[in-house]
Scaffold this active site. Sequence first.
Site, PDB file in Angstrom:
ATOM      1  N   ASP A 144       0.838  -1.206   0.000  1.00 54.91           N
ATOM      2  CA  ASP A 144       0.000   0.000   0.000  1.00 54.91           C
ATOM      3  C   ASP A 144       0.875   1.259   0.000  1.00 54.91           C
ATOM      4  O   ASP A 144       1.881   1.320   0.714  1.00 54.91           O
ATOM      5  CB  ASP A 144      -0.873  -0.045   1.267  1.00 54.91           C
ATOM      6  N   GLY A 161      -7.210   7.946   8.537  1.00 56.86           N
ATOM      7  CA  GLY A 161      -7.384   8.231   9.965  1.00 56.86           C
ATOM      8  C   GLY A 161      -8.841   8.539  10.297  1.00 56.86           C
ATOM      9  O   GLY A 161      -9.713   8.429   9.436  1.00 56.86           O
ATOM     10  N   HIS A 182      -9.856   5.156  -0.745  1.00 57.06           N
ATOM     11  CA  HIS A 182      -8.981   5.092   0.433  1.00 57.06           C
ATOM     12  C   HIS A 182      -9.686   5.760   1.607  1.00 57.06           C
ATOM     13  O   HIS A 182     -10.696   6.448   1.435  1.00 57.06           O
ATOM     14  CB  HIS A 182      -7.655   5.789   0.145  1.00 57.06           C
ATOM     15  N   VAL A 207      -9.319   0.012   4.281  1.00 60.86           N
ATOM     16  CA  VAL A 207      -9.645   0.273   5.684  1.00 60.86           C
ATOM     17  C   VAL A 207      -8.443  -0.104   6.545  1.00 60.86           C
ATOM     18  O   VAL A 207      -7.899  -1.204   6.391  1.00 60.86           O
ATOM     19  CB  VAL A 207     -10.849  -0.590   6.151  1.00 60.86           C
TER      20      VAL A 207
HETATM   21  P1  13P Z   1      -8.058   4.393   7.000  1.00 63.44           P
HETATM   22  O1  13P Z   1      -6.889   4.082   7.862  1.00 63.44           O
HETATM   23  O2  13P Z   1      -8.541   5.785   7.161  1.00 63.44           O
HETATM   24  O3  13P Z   1      -9.168   3.409   7.129  1.00 63.44           O
HETATM   25  O4  13P Z   1      -7.535   4.321   5.486  1.00 63.44           O
HETATM   26  C1  13P Z   1      -6.834   3.199   5.062  1.00 63.44           C
HETATM   27  C2  13P Z   1      -6.263   3.410   3.716  1.00 63.44           C
HETATM   28  O5  13P Z   1      -6.793   4.117   2.904  1.00 63.44           O
HETATM   29  C3  13P Z   1      -4.996   2.738   3.415  1.00 63.44           C
HETATM   30  O6  13P Z   1      -4.513   3.020   2.155  1.00 63.44           O
END
Ligand code: 13P
Length: 281
Positions: A81, A179, A206, A229
Amino acid sequence: MECDKPSILTAADRAGFAVPAFNYSDIWELLSIAEAAIEERAPVYIAANMRVAETIGLEYLGAMGRTAYDLSGGRIFNHLDHSSSVELCKRAVDCGYLSVMIDASMCPLEENIEKTSAVVAYAHRYGVAVEAEIGRILGRNAEGAYLGEDYLVCVADAVRLARETGVDSLAVGIGTAHGFYRQEPNVNLQRLREVNDAVSIPLVLHGGTGVPAETVRSCIRNGIAKVNVGTQLHAVYLEELRRQLGGGPACSVSDIMNPIKAAIRPVVKDWIHICGAENRY
Ligand code: 13P
């Protein structure tokens, strides 16, 4: 290893569901995700960000990802990621990753195209799928800190990035942030629809944590085929860890970690259902 990674998102896109991608930081989070995915018969991504990849090492993560893929009957896809490094993406391919994200969204478009093309050229040789980003996914607690619509994906840029790189999927800036949100996110469905009409590849949402389920479903109806997530899982992990540590002297690490694993699993299952990914694969 037999796998069909580039097409899982296309299949989801066509069938009207999304594949959830869960960020993990260690084996316990990974196991929660894997157990939930297997129980729900759902395709999912397990996603490590650059920091986790550099801390644990792509060799370990690659081996765990291959094991998860095999034990799940081919429904758990190992994904890197938000890598801003072309080299790290290539190394992930070498370590058996099935999917990598090159995130050059902070660069000028030409450079984003250049970096994405370099990763695509390498990854596609090995049948590995590539995600790129266009527009901005806002940073941790950044909502409210930006002015105007600078973070929103520009449709013409998305078209160029998709067409000139041959990338498999596109993460789009439509108002979500990584976040927790201080207030409900203002997701721009209109812009999402415009991008979806203009590019044929699956789109990625995202910043899933805190986005209302109905909004996620509207996004899926408008071209989102992968939903990321992370924060919500990590928050449950840390809350349960604090609770376990507060309960007196522990006998073993697994006495503490197994309840954490059990606490994360239903969160994963919830997201699988929000995405409509259960019984899909
Ligand atoms: P969150 O941590 O806000 O759920 O987002 C995760 C994300 O988009 C990872 O690329």
